[in-house]
Write an enzyme that holds these catalytic residues in place. Structure first.
Site, PDB file in Angstrom:
ATOM      1  N   ARG A 176       0.853  -1.198   0.000  1.00 58.07           N
ATOM      2  CA  ARG A 176       0.000   0.000   0.000  1.00 58.07           C
ATOM      3  C   ARG A 176       0.882   1.240   0.000  1.00 58.07           C
ATOM      4  O   ARG A 176       1.739   1.397   0.865  1.00 58.07           O
ATOM      5  CB  ARG A 176      -0.914   0.014   1.232  1.00 58.07           C
ATOM      6  CG  ARG A 176      -1.728   1.282   1.357  1.00 58.07           C
ATOM      7  CD  ARG A 176      -2.532   1.358   2.653  1.00 58.07           C
ATOM      8  NE  ARG A 176      -3.223   2.635   2.740  1.00 58.07           N
ATOM      9  CZ  ARG A 176      -3.168   3.440   3.806  1.00 58.07           C
ATOM     10  NH1 ARG A 176      -2.461   3.085   4.884  1.00 58.07           N
ATOM     11  NH2 ARG A 176      -3.803   4.605   3.795  1.00 58.07           N
ATOM     12  N   ASN A 236      -7.197   1.612  10.049  1.00 62.50           N
ATOM     13  CA  ASN A 236      -5.882   1.846  10.661  1.00 62.50           C
ATOM     14  C   ASN A 236      -6.065   1.760  12.169  1.00 62.50           C
ATOM     15  O   ASN A 236      -6.792   2.580  12.739  1.00 62.50           O
ATOM     16  CB  ASN A 236      -5.330   3.228  10.291  1.00 62.50           C
ATOM     17  CG  ASN A 236      -4.881   3.305   8.836  1.00 62.50           C
ATOM     18  OD1 ASN A 236      -4.967   2.315   8.110  1.00 62.50           O
ATOM     19  ND2 ASN A 236      -4.423   4.466   8.402  1.00 62.50           N
ATOM     20  N   TYR A 276      -4.083   1.399  15.923  1.00 60.80           N
ATOM     21  CA  TYR A 276      -2.828   1.476  16.681  1.00 60.80           C
ATOM     22  C   TYR A 276      -3.022   1.242  18.164  1.00 60.80           C
ATOM     23  O   TYR A 276      -2.181   0.615  18.811  1.00 60.80           O
ATOM     24  CB  TYR A 276      -2.127   2.815  16.437  1.00 60.80           C
ATOM     25  CG  TYR A 276      -1.516   2.908  15.063  1.00 60.80           C
ATOM     26  CD1 TYR A 276      -2.260   3.356  13.966  1.00 60.80           C
ATOM     27  CD2 TYR A 276      -0.194   2.516  14.833  1.00 60.80           C
ATOM     28  CE1 TYR A 276      -1.703   3.416  12.698  1.00 60.80           C
ATOM     29  CE2 TYR A 276       0.364   2.578  13.568  1.00 60.80           C
ATOM     30  CZ  TYR A 276      -0.398   3.032  12.506  1.00 60.80           C
ATOM     31  OH  TYR A 276       0.140   3.087  11.245  1.00 60.80           O
ATOM     32  N   GLU A 329      -3.342  -0.237   8.132  1.00 61.01           N
ATOM     33  CA  GLU A 329      -2.166   0.133   8.930  1.00 61.01           C
ATOM     34  C   GLU A 329      -2.255  -0.455  10.339  1.00 61.01           C
ATOM     35  O   GLU A 329      -3.309  -0.361  10.969  1.00 61.01           O
ATOM     36  CB  GLU A 329      -2.012   1.649   9.102  1.00 61.01           C
ATOM     37  CG  GLU A 329      -1.429   2.369   7.922  1.00 61.01           C
ATOM     38  CD  GLU A 329      -1.348   3.867   8.153  1.00 61.01           C
ATOM     39  OE1 GLU A 329      -1.077   4.296   9.291  1.00 61.01           O
ATOM     40  OE2 GLU A 329      -1.613   4.619   7.197  1.00 61.01           O
TER      41      GLU A 329
HETATM   42  O1  LIG Z   1       1.960   7.429  13.268  1.00 62.83           O
HETATM   43  C1  LIG Z   1       2.181   6.334  12.444  1.00 62.83           C
HETATM   44  C2  LIG Z   1       1.269   6.407  11.210  1.00 62.83           C
HETATM   45  C3  LIG Z   1       1.636   7.540  10.236  1.00 62.83           C
HETATM   46  O2  LIG Z   1       3.011   7.470   9.880  1.00 62.83           O
HETATM   47  C4  LIG Z   1       0.726   7.397   8.999  1.00 62.83           C
HETATM   48  O3  LIG Z   1       1.073   8.318   7.965  1.00 62.83           O
HETATM   49  C5  LIG Z   1      -0.723   7.652   9.377  1.00 62.83           C
HETATM   50  O4  LIG Z   1      -1.622   7.079   8.436  1.00 62.83           O
HETATM   51  C6  LIG Z   1      -1.027   7.148  10.773  1.00 62.83           C
HETATM   52  N1  LIG Z   1      -2.203   7.213  11.420  1.00 62.83           N
HETATM   53  C7  LIG Z   1      -2.016   6.764  12.680  1.00 62.83           C
HETATM   54  C8  LIG Z   1      -3.073   6.706  13.730  1.00 62.83           C
HETATM   55  C9  LIG Z   1      -3.871   8.021  13.766  1.00 62.83           C
HETATM   56  C10 LIG Z   1      -3.047   9.168  14.242  1.00 62.83           C
HETATM   57  C11 LIG Z   1      -2.187   9.809  13.358  1.00 62.83           C
HETATM   58  C12 LIG Z   1      -1.459  10.916  13.792  1.00 62.83           C
HETATM   59  C13 LIG Z   1      -1.599  11.374  15.094  1.00 62.83           C
HETATM   60  C14 LIG Z   1      -2.442  10.707  15.967  1.00 62.83           C
HETATM   61  C15 LIG Z   1      -3.167   9.598  15.538  1.00 62.83           C
HETATM   62  C16 LIG Z   1      -0.720   6.392  12.809  1.00 62.83           C
HETATM   63  N2  LIG Z   1      -0.124   6.612  11.614  1.00 62.83           N
END
Ligand SMILES: OC[C@@H]1[C@@H](O)[C@H](O)[C@@H](O)c2[nH]c(CCc3ccccc3)c[n+]21
Length: 452
Positions: A77, A292, A294, A358
């Protein structure tokens, strides 16, 4: 012996984004994006880091495709930089920009890797920001026109399209918190932006389908299960509002239910201005939902906060004190949260297909004697894969899983200080050094499951 086997044809993959890996920001006709402007604005990013060079993927992509091939992941992706395709956002198409992605797609297919293309991963052409950006309704039309140009060039070979990456982050981190480009801090603008992002998705989907026969089209949302800090009524209600703010505000209209009534009431006169037909456009059928995940959102009531939510996230140090292990981002490691999220999505929205577009973690990776041992990342991925497997067993239509990220890259406001990659990048030399998790993931892909 493979204990937890995934379905045949399960699409294991890795994920990246244009501004985070490409560099070459002034090459081959690329125009400036709002992240070029933002990262070059003093004080906005860690130590003033910018995406000017990043991982230099724009020049090193053959090596990166080779590393994907060696990993054995059947999918990849990545995002397309709108400013490479339409340097002014609209109007004149930059063929050299299209040529880059054309060559990349051909190389991926040659390597038997299925490309998943994200059309928007935060790098809006600055020329459009100068004309109002996502706060302006015309930008929604400009996005559909951009999608049309790209799908016409690549749609014969790219069959998996993601319109947007995380409209919540674009709207609220970029236009309310202001810690992402364009750095606006205005609740009303942020809510209006969320509407224009969804509207742009609704107009782009038909354009993609017209230009890319039998394509699968979806959208990627950052979603989290929301957990109240305590069972107190005020915390449970705050968690409910936060679930509306983060999850239901996007899921409900995308799945044809319009904006959630409780959130329209909470927002009051901050609610977005919509035109007749907007909600029908937004509810255009999609073939998959990109998720996505986390970490969960742990929420408590707080009357003092300015926003109408009256809810705040429990700070990382409190979560740590409560026994949660944190990543370098300060995010609690909760694999069960992925299971909980997937089951909720299946129960409340029943998407026909889900991809985890993600999931991954930043840890304090150290290069020692030419190697990077990252046991914490291996444990993180193992436990999240196990949670995904449980969801599959409970009937969730999960068809693929993209690890964030293939390589260390520009982590937005954190610059290069946070490493999410399966591959370590030495930013002095731009050398790619696969971490131990790269070899571990390669084994999972080969076995199509978890061994223990
Ligand atoms: O932070 C790790 C990755 C980014 O590098 C990606 O570009 C982005 O799609 C992404 N989203 C998230 C979770 C949502 C989030 C993003 C930024 C700040 C807080 C929450 C984590 N990430």
């Amino acid at each position: 012996m493979v204990e937890r086997r995934f379905p045949d044809g399960f699409l294991w993959g890795t994920a990246t984004a244009a501004y985070q890996i490409e560099g070459a920001v002034d090459e081959d006709g690329r125009g400036p994006s709002i992240w070029d402007t933002f990262s070059h604005t003093p004080g906005k990013t860690f130590e003033g880091h910018t995406g000017d060079v990043a991982c230099d993927h724009y020049h090193r992509w053959p090596e990166d495709v080779h590393l994907m091939q060696q990993l054995g992941a059947p999918a990849y992706r990545f995002s397309i930089a709108w400013p490479r395709i339409l340097p002014q956002g609209t109007g004149q198409v930059n063929q050299r920009g299209l040529d880059f992605y054309d060559r990349l797609v051909d190389a991926l297919l040659q390597a038997e890797i299925t490309p998943f293309v994200t059309l928007y991963h935060w790098d809006l052409p600055q020329a459009l920001q100068d004309r109002g950006g996502w706060a302006a309704r015309e930008t929604a039309e400009a996005f559909a026109a951009y999608a049309d140009v790209v799908a016409r060039r690549l749609g014969d070979r790219v069959k998996h399209w993601i319109t947007h990456n995380e409209p919540w982050v674009v709207a609220f981190v970029g236009h309310f918190l202001g810690v992402h480009a364009p750095g606006i801090q205005d609740a009303r603008i942020a809510i209006q932006v969320s509407h224009h992002l969804l509207l742009s998705h609704g107009h782009a989907v038909p354009a993609i389908r017209a230009a890319s026969p039998d394509a699968q089209v979806g959208i990627t949302l950052n979603l989290s299960p929301v957990r109240p800090a305590t069972e107190a009524e005020e915390d449970r209600l705050a968690a409910q509002r936060y679930d509306g703010f983060l999850n239901r505000w996007f899921l409900d209209p995308l799945f044809g239910r319009g904006y959630p009534q409780d959130m329209l009431a909470t927002y009051g006169e901050l609610a977005p201005t919509a035109q007749t037909g907007d909600l029908d456009a937004i509810a255009v059928p999609i073939d998959f939902l990109g998720v996505n995940y986390y970490t969960p959102a742990f929420v408590r009531y707080d009357a003092s906060v300015l926003n109408p939510l009256k809810a705040i996230l429990v700070p990382p140090e409190e979560l740590q004190a409560a026994g949660y292990e944190l990543t370098e981002m300060g995010w609690a490691i909760v694999p069960d949260g992925l299971y909980e999220l997937l089951i909720r999505l299946q129960r409340d929205f029943a998407p026909s297909t889900i991809y985890i577009t993600e999931n991954g973690a930043a840890f304090a990776d150290q290069l020692e004697d030419g190697a990077v041992r990252d046991p914490k990342r291996i444990a993180f991925l193992h436990d999240h894969f196990a949670a995904a497997h449980r969801a599959l067993q409970d009937g969730v239509p999960l068809r693929g899983y993209f690890v964030w990220s293939l390589m260390d890259n520009f982590e937005w406001a954190h610059g290069y200080s946070k490493r999410f990659g399966l591959i370590y990048i030495d930013y002095e030399t731009l050398e790619r050094i696969p971490k131990e998790s790269y070899a571990w993931y390669s084994e999972v892909i080969r076995a199509n499951g978890l061994v223990q």
